[in-house]
Scaffold this motif. Sequence first.
Motif, PDB file in Angstrom:
ATOM      1  N   GLU A  74       4.138 -22.759  26.007  1.00  0.00           N
ATOM      2  CA  GLU A  74       2.914 -22.380  26.701  1.00  0.00           C
ATOM      3  C   GLU A  74       2.003 -21.591  25.769  1.00  0.00           C
ATOM      4  N   GLY A  75       0.735 -21.976  25.729  1.00  0.00           N
ATOM      5  CA  GLY A  75      -0.226 -21.296  24.881  1.00  0.00           C
ATOM      6  C   GLY A  75      -0.972 -20.194  25.597  1.00  0.00           C
ATOM      7  N   GLU A  76      -1.773 -19.445  24.857  1.00  0.00           N
ATOM      8  CA  GLU A  76      -2.568 -18.365  25.438  1.00  0.00           C
ATOM      9  C   GLU A  76      -3.592 -18.899  26.428  1.00  0.00           C
ATOM     10  N   ASP A  77      -4.087 -20.101  26.169  1.00  0.00           N
ATOM     11  CA  ASP A  77      -5.080 -20.706  27.055  1.00  0.00           C
ATOM     12  C   ASP A  77      -4.598 -22.103  27.468  1.00  0.00           C
ATOM     13  N   PRO A  78      -3.788 -22.181  28.524  1.00  0.00           N
ATOM     14  CA  PRO A  78      -3.241 -23.481  28.954  1.00  0.00           C
ATOM     15  C   PRO A  78      -4.300 -24.470  29.416  1.00  0.00           C
ATOM     16  N   SER A  79      -5.537 -23.991  29.628  1.00  0.00           N
ATOM     17  CA  SER A  79      -6.596 -24.915  30.051  1.00  0.00           C
ATOM     18  C   SER A  79      -7.109 -25.763  28.889  1.00  0.00           C
ATOM     19  N   ARG A  80      -6.808 -25.347  27.672  1.00  0.00           N
ATOM     20  CA  ARG A  80      -7.236 -26.122  26.509  1.00  0.00           C
ATOM     21  C   ARG A  80      -6.364 -27.360  26.342  1.00  0.00           C
ATOM     22  N   PRO A  81      -6.886 -28.416  25.719  1.00  0.00           N
ATOM     23  CA  PRO A  81      -6.044 -29.579  25.413  1.00  0.00           C
ATOM     24  C   PRO A  81      -4.877 -29.171  24.528  1.00  0.00           C
ATOM     25  N   ALA A  82      -3.747 -29.816  24.733  1.00  0.00           N
ATOM     26  CA  ALA A  82      -2.521 -29.448  24.016  1.00  0.00           C
ATOM     27  C   ALA A  82      -2.419 -30.173  22.681  1.00  0.00           C
ATOM     28  N   LEU A  83      -1.585 -29.616  21.796  1.00  0.00           N
ATOM     29  CA  LEU A  83      -1.288 -30.190  20.483  1.00  0.00           C
ATOM     30  C   LEU A  83       0.150 -30.694  20.479  1.00  0.00           C
ATOM     31  N   LEU A  84       0.357 -31.882  19.938  1.00  0.00           N
ATOM     32  CA  LEU A  84       1.702 -32.438  19.769  1.00  0.00           C
ATOM     33  C   LEU A  84       2.123 -32.300  18.308  1.00  0.00           C
ATOM     34  N   ARG A 137      10.399 -15.561  18.539  1.00  0.00           N
ATOM     35  CA  ARG A 137      11.152 -14.303  18.378  1.00  0.00           C
ATOM     36  C   ARG A 137      10.218 -13.097  18.352  1.00  0.00           C
ATOM     37  N   SER A 138       9.050 -13.281  17.753  1.00  0.00           N
ATOM     38  CA  SER A 138       8.103 -12.165  17.610  1.00  0.00           C
ATOM     39  C   SER A 138       7.061 -12.127  18.724  1.00  0.00           C
ATOM     40  N   GLY A 139       7.187 -13.034  19.700  1.00  0.00           N
ATOM     41  CA  GLY A 139       6.293 -13.014  20.857  1.00  0.00           C
ATOM     42  C   GLY A 139       4.878 -13.478  20.575  1.00  0.00           C
ATOM     43  N   ARG A 140       4.705 -14.322  19.570  1.00  0.00           N
ATOM     44  CA  ARG A 140       3.360 -14.805  19.219  1.00  0.00           C
ATOM     45  C   ARG A 140       3.110 -16.178  19.855  1.00  0.00           C
ATOM     46  N   LYS A 141       2.334 -16.182  20.904  1.00  0.00           N
ATOM     47  CA  LYS A 141       2.000 -17.437  21.563  1.00  0.00           C
ATOM     48  C   LYS A 141       0.987 -18.218  20.729  1.00  0.00           C
ATOM     49  N   PRO A 142       1.069 -19.527  20.769  1.00  0.00           N
ATOM     50  CA  PRO A 142       0.013 -20.319  20.118  1.00  0.00           C
ATOM     51  C   PRO A 142      -1.265 -20.258  20.956  1.00  0.00           C
ATOM     52  N   PRO A 143      -2.409 -20.564  20.363  1.00  0.00           N
ATOM     53  CA  PRO A 143      -3.662 -20.506  21.120  1.00  0.00           C
ATOM     54  C   PRO A 143      -3.698 -21.475  22.303  1.00  0.00           C
ATOM     55  N   ARG A 144      -2.982 -22.593  22.185  1.00  0.00           N
ATOM     56  CA  ARG A 144      -2.951 -23.595  23.258  1.00  0.00           C
ATOM     57  C   ARG A 144      -1.524 -24.132  23.379  1.00  0.00           C
ATOM     58  N   ASP A 145      -1.279 -24.886  24.424  1.00  0.00           N
ATOM     59  CA  ASP A 145       0.047 -25.466  24.598  1.00  0.00           C
ATOM     60  C   ASP A 145       0.410 -26.351  23.405  1.00  0.00           C
ATOM     61  N   ILE A 146       1.677 -26.299  23.020  1.00  0.00           N
ATOM     62  CA  ILE A 146       2.193 -27.184  21.979  1.00  0.00           C
ATOM     63  C   ILE A 146       3.384 -27.947  22.550  1.00  0.00           C
ATOM     64  N   VAL A 147       3.357 -29.245  22.406  1.00  0.00           N
ATOM     65  CA  VAL A 147       4.496 -30.084  22.758  1.00  0.00           C
ATOM     66  C   VAL A 147       5.246 -30.415  21.475  1.00  0.00           C
ATOM     67  N   LEU A 148       6.545 -30.161  21.477  1.00  0.00           N
ATOM     68  CA  LEU A 148       7.405 -30.476  20.336  1.00  0.00           C
ATOM     69  C   LEU A 148       8.228 -31.705  20.680  1.00  0.00           C
ATOM     70  N   ASP A 435       2.232 -22.090  10.105  1.00  0.00           N
ATOM     71  CA  ASP A 435       2.011 -20.923  10.965  1.00  0.00           C
ATOM     72  C   ASP A 435       0.524 -20.604  11.058  1.00  0.00           C
ATOM     73  N   ARG A 436      -0.164 -20.618   9.906  1.00  0.00           N
ATOM     74  CA  ARG A 436      -1.611 -20.377   9.911  1.00  0.00           C
ATOM     75  C   ARG A 436      -2.352 -21.472  10.660  1.00  0.00           C
ATOM     76  N   PHE A 437      -1.910 -22.704  10.461  1.00  0.00           N
ATOM     77  CA  PHE A 437      -2.555 -23.844  11.120  1.00  0.00           C
ATOM     78  C   PHE A 437      -2.477 -23.715  12.642  1.00  0.00           C
ATOM     79  N   ILE A 438      -1.312 -23.336  13.145  1.00  0.00           N
ATOM     80  CA  ILE A 438      -1.163 -23.178  14.601  1.00  0.00           C
ATOM     81  C   ILE A 438      -2.123 -22.122  15.122  1.00  0.00           C
ATOM     82  N   ASP A 439      -2.253 -21.014  14.410  1.00  0.00           N
ATOM     83  CA  ASP A 439      -3.195 -19.965  14.843  1.00  0.00           C
ATOM     84  C   ASP A 439      -4.635 -20.456  14.839  1.00  0.00           C
ATOM     85  N   ALA A 440      -4.971 -21.309  13.861  1.00  0.00           N
ATOM     86  CA  ALA A 440      -6.355 -21.778  13.708  1.00  0.00           C
ATOM     87  C   ALA A 440      -6.694 -22.974  14.582  1.00  0.00           C
ATOM     88  N   SER A 441      -5.652 -23.603  15.139  1.00  0.00           N
ATOM     89  CA  SER A 441      -5.902 -24.848  15.870  1.00  0.00           C
ATOM     90  C   SER A 441      -6.220 -24.614  17.343  1.00  0.00           C
TER      91      SER A 441
END
Length: 441
Positions: A74-84, A137-148, A435-441
């Motif tokens: 779950e990302g910080e903004d679940p209303s945004r389109p998700a990244l796979l 582990r460090s509690g850093r949510k991605p900006p949007r949902d990510i599907v793995l 890691d940087r890419f996820i924050d920027a995406s």
Amino acid sequence: MSETDTARSVTAEDEVVDLCRELIRIDTSNYGDHSGPGERKAAEYVAEKLAEVGLEPKIFESHPGRASTVARIEGEDPSRPALLIHGHTDVVPANADDWTHHPFSGEVADGCVWGRGAVDMKDMDAMTLAVVRDRLRSGRKPPRDIVLAFLADEEAGGTYGARYLVDHHPDLFEGVTEAISEVGGFSFTVSEQRRLYLIQTAEKGMHWMKLTVAGTAGHGSMIHRDNAITELSEAVARLGRHKFPVRVTKTTRAFLNELGDALGVELDPEDMDGTLAKLGGIAKLIGATLSNTANPTQLNAGYKVNVIPGEATAHVDGRFLPGYEEEFLADLDRILGPKVKREDVHADKAVETTFDGALVEAMQSALLAEDPAAKAIPYMLSGGTDAKSFDDLGIRCFGFVPLRLPPELDFAGMFHGVDERVPVDGLKFGVRVLDRFIDAS
């Protein structure tokens, strides 16, 4: 320090090498049928690593032993389109006698992790796991949902992996609009002041086909004008020697322009030999993106030396450029002739997207932050990936496995080759960029 604090102090860079080694040690050889070990053990390993950091992964088994693992963050903004972020866990087979280090040992030697899957693509699987585990582990949510998605069967067309999930469980990818996976994001060193990172924005389509010629069976001592082997051999030779015309797609044109600017030379796609001579180690990856291709890969006929068989067969790996499938098939039939029956063993489309938008900007900014000499450029992959299946869901797919590579490493030769290996420093670079890419995406 408590056990929990110790776990939290482990970083992605700390564990990415061990994750890669452990994945390589799980033999997931894909022989194109169900005779191999399958991916179930790898799927369970991945699920365990994800569950350890609080996710609820699910394993989907399309056939006994053929398993994929999927989880959603779950990302910080679940209303945004998700990244796979997707990767496959199967690998092509390897003969241990041919290797310097056993292909399923995950040996670390000469600054590299060795083994089948080191670059195709358990490196990215490990990098993804390492980054995700670190962030959770460090509690850093991605900006949007990510599907793995860690997928089965990519090496045989994805029927029991990505294709199965797209056809039977499309809800897993609800809201996903963009994806990253293999074969892109690796560096090509022009000079110490400029490294190009090739981002895959297109890939050729495929027609893996079976060719059959029927003849008249008979005694090997007789004069025989209707020999199936002779007819098929001549057709296969014509096809194998045929040079398909150069066709420059928008992706390849953009790649050649960018590379030409970096090298300070003009790259002429009509002069294929001259162009490829200037591309160094990436020529293997790029050369086949200038035309359609058809490579004979198997021949089969007969059962006894003095018996002329009534049938002969061959298999061909055919690949076509985006927009050129009809031309490719017409060329095949003309070259093979009327006596050869052609049927698809596996066919899939070509895919192509544009090199623009916020996701591309996120790739470039993440690369630049870790390598000031970096420049991201688009290119076309001559092979195929699971992007073909996800494209059916309207997902825009890119190849982005960030690796800064030593200039002397024959990276293209690692794919399906002997002594496949990935630099340890490359894996650590990759997790920092991801890691940087996820924050920027």
